[in-house]
Design a protein around this motif. Sequence first.
Motif, PDB file in Angstrom:
ATOM      1  N   GLY A   1       0.814  -1.202   0.000  1.00  0.00           N
ATOM      2  CA  GLY A   1       0.000   0.000   0.000  1.00  0.00           C
ATOM      3  C   GLY A   1       0.848   1.253   0.000  1.00  0.00           C
ATOM      4  N   PRO A   2       0.221   2.437   0.145  1.00  0.00           N
ATOM      5  CA  PRO A   2       0.946   3.706   0.096  1.00  0.00           C
ATOM      6  C   PRO A   2       2.069   3.768   1.116  1.00  0.00           C
ATOM      7  CG  PRO A   2      -1.420   4.080   0.049  1.00  0.00           C
ATOM      8  CD  PRO A   2      -1.216   2.622   0.345  1.00  0.00           C
ATOM      9  N   MET A   3       3.198   4.339   0.711  1.00  0.00           N
ATOM     10  CA  MET A   3       4.349   4.473   1.587  1.00  0.00           C
ATOM     11  C   MET A   3       4.028   5.420   2.738  1.00  0.00           C
ATOM     12  SD  MET A   3       8.108   5.896   0.510  1.00  0.00           S
ATOM     13  CE  MET A   3       8.009   5.013  -1.028  1.00  0.00           C
ATOM     14  N   PRO A   4       4.218   5.015   4.011  1.00  0.00           N
ATOM     15  CA  PRO A   4       3.951   5.926   5.121  1.00  0.00           C
ATOM     16  C   PRO A   4       4.880   7.126   5.092  1.00  0.00           C
ATOM     17  CG  PRO A   4       5.023   3.924   5.897  1.00  0.00           C
ATOM     18  CD  PRO A   4       4.688   3.700   4.459  1.00  0.00           C
ATOM     19  N   ALA A   5       4.484   8.195   5.778  1.00  0.00           N
ATOM     20  CA  ALA A   5       5.253   9.436   5.733  1.00  0.00           C
ATOM     21  C   ALA A   5       6.686   9.227   6.203  1.00  0.00           C
ATOM     22  CB  ALA A   5       4.560  10.495   6.594  1.00  0.00           C
ATOM     23  N   SER A   6       6.879   8.436   7.255  1.00  0.00           N
ATOM     24  CA  SER A   6       8.228   8.229   7.780  1.00  0.00           C
ATOM     25  C   SER A   6       9.124   7.550   6.761  1.00  0.00           C
ATOM     26  CB  SER A   6       8.163   7.388   9.055  1.00  0.00           C
ATOM     27  OG  SER A   6       7.496   6.160   8.807  1.00  0.00           O
ATOM     28  N   ALA A   7       8.562   6.607   5.987  1.00  0.00           N
ATOM     29  CA  ALA A   7       9.353   5.927   4.965  1.00  0.00           C
ATOM     30  C   ALA A   7       9.606   6.831   3.778  1.00  0.00           C
ATOM     31  CB  ALA A   7       8.640   4.656   4.515  1.00  0.00           C
ATOM     32  N   ALA A   8       8.604   7.634   3.399  1.00  0.00           N
ATOM     33  CA  ALA A   8       8.754   8.511   2.241  1.00  0.00           C
ATOM     34  C   ALA A   8       9.861   9.523   2.453  1.00  0.00           C
ATOM     35  CB  ALA A   8       7.437   9.237   1.960  1.00  0.00           C
TER      36      ALA A   8
ATOM     37  N   LEU B   1       4.333  11.650  -5.031  1.00  0.00           N
ATOM     38  CA  LEU B   1       3.315  10.679  -5.420  1.00  0.00           C
ATOM     39  C   LEU B   1       2.879   9.828  -4.229  1.00  0.00           C
ATOM     40  CD1 LEU B   1       4.715   9.526  -8.874  1.00  0.00           C
ATOM     41  CD2 LEU B   1       2.788  11.042  -8.453  1.00  0.00           C
ATOM     42  N   SER B   2       3.834   9.436  -3.386  1.00  0.00           N
ATOM     43  CA  SER B   2       3.485   8.657  -2.197  1.00  0.00           C
ATOM     44  C   SER B   2       2.584   9.462  -1.270  1.00  0.00           C
ATOM     45  CB  SER B   2       4.753   8.230  -1.451  1.00  0.00           C
ATOM     46  OG  SER B   2       5.525   7.344  -2.220  1.00  0.00           O
ATOM     47  N   SER B   3       2.899  10.751  -1.111  1.00  0.00           N
ATOM     48  CA  SER B   3       2.076  11.620  -0.278  1.00  0.00           C
ATOM     49  C   SER B   3       0.668  11.733  -0.842  1.00  0.00           C
ATOM     50  CB  SER B   3       2.724  13.000  -0.171  1.00  0.00           C
ATOM     51  OG  SER B   3       1.897  13.892   0.543  1.00  0.00           O
ATOM     52  N   GLN B   4       0.559  11.856  -2.173  1.00  0.00           N
ATOM     53  CA  GLN B   4      -0.763  11.964  -2.787  1.00  0.00           C
ATOM     54  C   GLN B   4      -1.558  10.672  -2.633  1.00  0.00           C
ATOM     55  OE1 GLN B   4      -2.324  14.599  -4.022  1.00  0.00           O
ATOM     56  NE2 GLN B   4      -4.143  13.347  -4.389  1.00  0.00           N
ATOM     57  N   LEU B   5      -0.881   9.537  -2.704  1.00  0.00           N
ATOM     58  CA  LEU B   5      -1.568   8.267  -2.476  1.00  0.00           C
ATOM     59  C   LEU B   5      -2.160   8.215  -1.073  1.00  0.00           C
ATOM     60  CD1 LEU B   5       0.648   5.496  -4.118  1.00  0.00           C
ATOM     61  CD2 LEU B   5      -1.699   6.095  -4.691  1.00  0.00           C
ATOM     62  N   ARG B   6      -1.397   8.688  -0.091  1.00  0.00           N
ATOM     63  CA  ARG B   6      -1.913   8.714   1.276  1.00  0.00           C
ATOM     64  C   ARG B   6      -3.114   9.651   1.380  1.00  0.00           C
ATOM     65  NH1 ARG B   6       3.609   9.204   2.278  1.00  0.00           N
ATOM     66  NH2 ARG B   6       3.378  11.364   2.986  1.00  0.00           N
TER      67      ARG B   6
ATOM     68  N   ASN C   1      -8.543   8.153  12.764  1.00  0.00           N
ATOM     69  CA  ASN C   1      -8.419   6.825  12.160  1.00  0.00           C
ATOM     70  C   ASN C   1      -7.988   6.913  10.705  1.00  0.00           C
ATOM     71  OD1 ASN C   1      -9.241   5.689  14.565  1.00  0.00           O
ATOM     72  ND2 ASN C   1     -11.379   5.462  13.942  1.00  0.00           N
ATOM     73  N   ALA C   2      -8.586   7.844   9.956  1.00  0.00           N
ATOM     74  CA  ALA C   2      -8.213   8.011   8.553  1.00  0.00           C
ATOM     75  C   ALA C   2      -6.756   8.431   8.429  1.00  0.00           C
ATOM     76  CB  ALA C   2      -9.119   9.040   7.884  1.00  0.00           C
ATOM     77  N   ALA C   3      -6.314   9.325   9.318  1.00  0.00           N
ATOM     78  CA  ALA C   3      -4.931   9.807   9.264  1.00  0.00           C
ATOM     79  C   ALA C   3      -3.947   8.671   9.503  1.00  0.00           C
ATOM     80  CB  ALA C   3      -4.725  10.916  10.294  1.00  0.00           C
ATOM     81  N   LEU C   4      -4.156   7.917  10.556  1.00  0.00           N
ATOM     82  CA  LEU C   4      -3.209   6.855  10.898  1.00  0.00           C
ATOM     83  C   LEU C   4      -3.279   5.700   9.908  1.00  0.00           C
ATOM     84  CD1 LEU C   4      -3.620   6.828  14.789  1.00  0.00           C
ATOM     85  CD2 LEU C   4      -1.842   7.948  13.419  1.00  0.00           C
ATOM     86  N   ASP C   5      -4.477   5.328   9.488  1.00  0.00           N
ATOM     87  CA  ASP C   5      -4.619   4.226   8.536  1.00  0.00           C
ATOM     88  C   ASP C   5      -3.971   4.554   7.195  1.00  0.00           C
ATOM     89  OD1 ASP C   5      -5.953   2.774  10.421  1.00  0.00           O
ATOM     90  OD2 ASP C   5      -7.957   3.072   9.567  1.00  0.00           O
ATOM     91  N   ALA C   6      -3.994   5.844   6.809  1.00  0.00           N
ATOM     92  CA  ALA C   6      -3.420   6.246   5.521  1.00  0.00           C
ATOM     93  C   ALA C   6      -1.915   6.488   5.595  1.00  0.00           C
ATOM     94  CB  ALA C   6      -4.119   7.506   5.010  1.00  0.00           C
ATOM     95  N   GLY C   7      -1.338   6.465   6.805  1.00  0.00           N
ATOM     96  CA  GLY C   7       0.107   6.591   6.929  1.00  0.00           C
ATOM     97  C   GLY C   7       0.615   7.956   7.328  1.00  0.00           C
ATOM     98  N   PHE C   8      -0.276   8.848   7.827  1.00  0.00           N
ATOM     99  CA  PHE C   8       0.166  10.149   8.316  1.00  0.00           C
ATOM    100  C   PHE C   8       0.597  10.033   9.775  1.00  0.00           C
ATOM    101  CE2 PHE C   8      -2.554  11.138   4.730  1.00  0.00           C
ATOM    102  CZ  PHE C   8      -1.835  12.130   4.082  1.00  0.00           C
TER     103      PHE C   8
END
Length: 293
Positions: free
Chosen positions: A174-181, A212-217, A233-240
């Motif tokens: 799935g989308p790359m989390p912010a820490s990985a990006a 692009l990873s940020s936009q996917l999140r 929940n949306a923030a954490l599930d999406a990788g923010f």
Amino acid sequence: MRAKVDYWLVPVGDAPPIEAIAADYQEQRFRPHWHEGYAVGAVTRNKQGFRCRGRDWIAHEGDLMLINPREVHDGYALDGGWSTRMTYFEPAAFAALVPGLRGSPGWFAAPVVRSSALFDLFREWHDSTRVGLRVERLAQTAPLMAALSRTMQMESPVQTVTDSVLRIVSGPDGPMPASAAEGTLADESARPSRTTSWRRVKASTGVSSKILSSQLRLSDAKRQLASGAALVNAALDAGFYDQSHLSREFASAYGMTAGQFRRRQVENADRMRTQPDGATAMPLRVGRPTSAT
């Protein structure tokens, strides 16, 4: 961000609702992003700059802006800001509204179109979406969609985010989390094949894998919020990192906070349960009001 933004939703049969915006921006700068559907808008005051398809464009008062699904673009103020009216159609909704269409509606051939007849038709239709009716019941819908379809071509523009690009950027998990990006560049040196893939992604879309990873999140979080998910929940599930991180990123791409977007989506869902033939009657005002001329 100094802005006045009115935002409302207009139902479309069984398809996702159309998002409609009337806005006045003074100092707004939108980060590079894309929409899952077609973006159709008109500049009603001054002019707006934006980058799309590898070059900068200027849309003046009286111009229409036509952006395809997953077409990367940004937006910025020029000489005193601009006023605009925008609509966002999911592909299924757009296709359902084009008279006599069989198959795909295709792609907008140019991101800026100057046509006084089309501008006037769009502005009249946009105003009529506030009255509280399904879009199919508005008299201007069929002629507008027919006119928009004549600006389209079957060949895809160069810089769209294809499914293959999304697979490269998101990877198997799935989308790359912010820490990985944020560590992408350091990680690339150890993975030459992935580095090569990301270079191809930038060449085809015009933006980096980090953007692009940020936009996917963001797209993931937006879908969850539209379904009524809680902000945290949306923030954490999406990788923010957290809810505040999501709201900042959301506002820089869409011009409103995630909370403001979710509130309108929930209001629309409630209204459609009790008034299935109506749209959201009252627009949501976002940001600090400014005077428009």
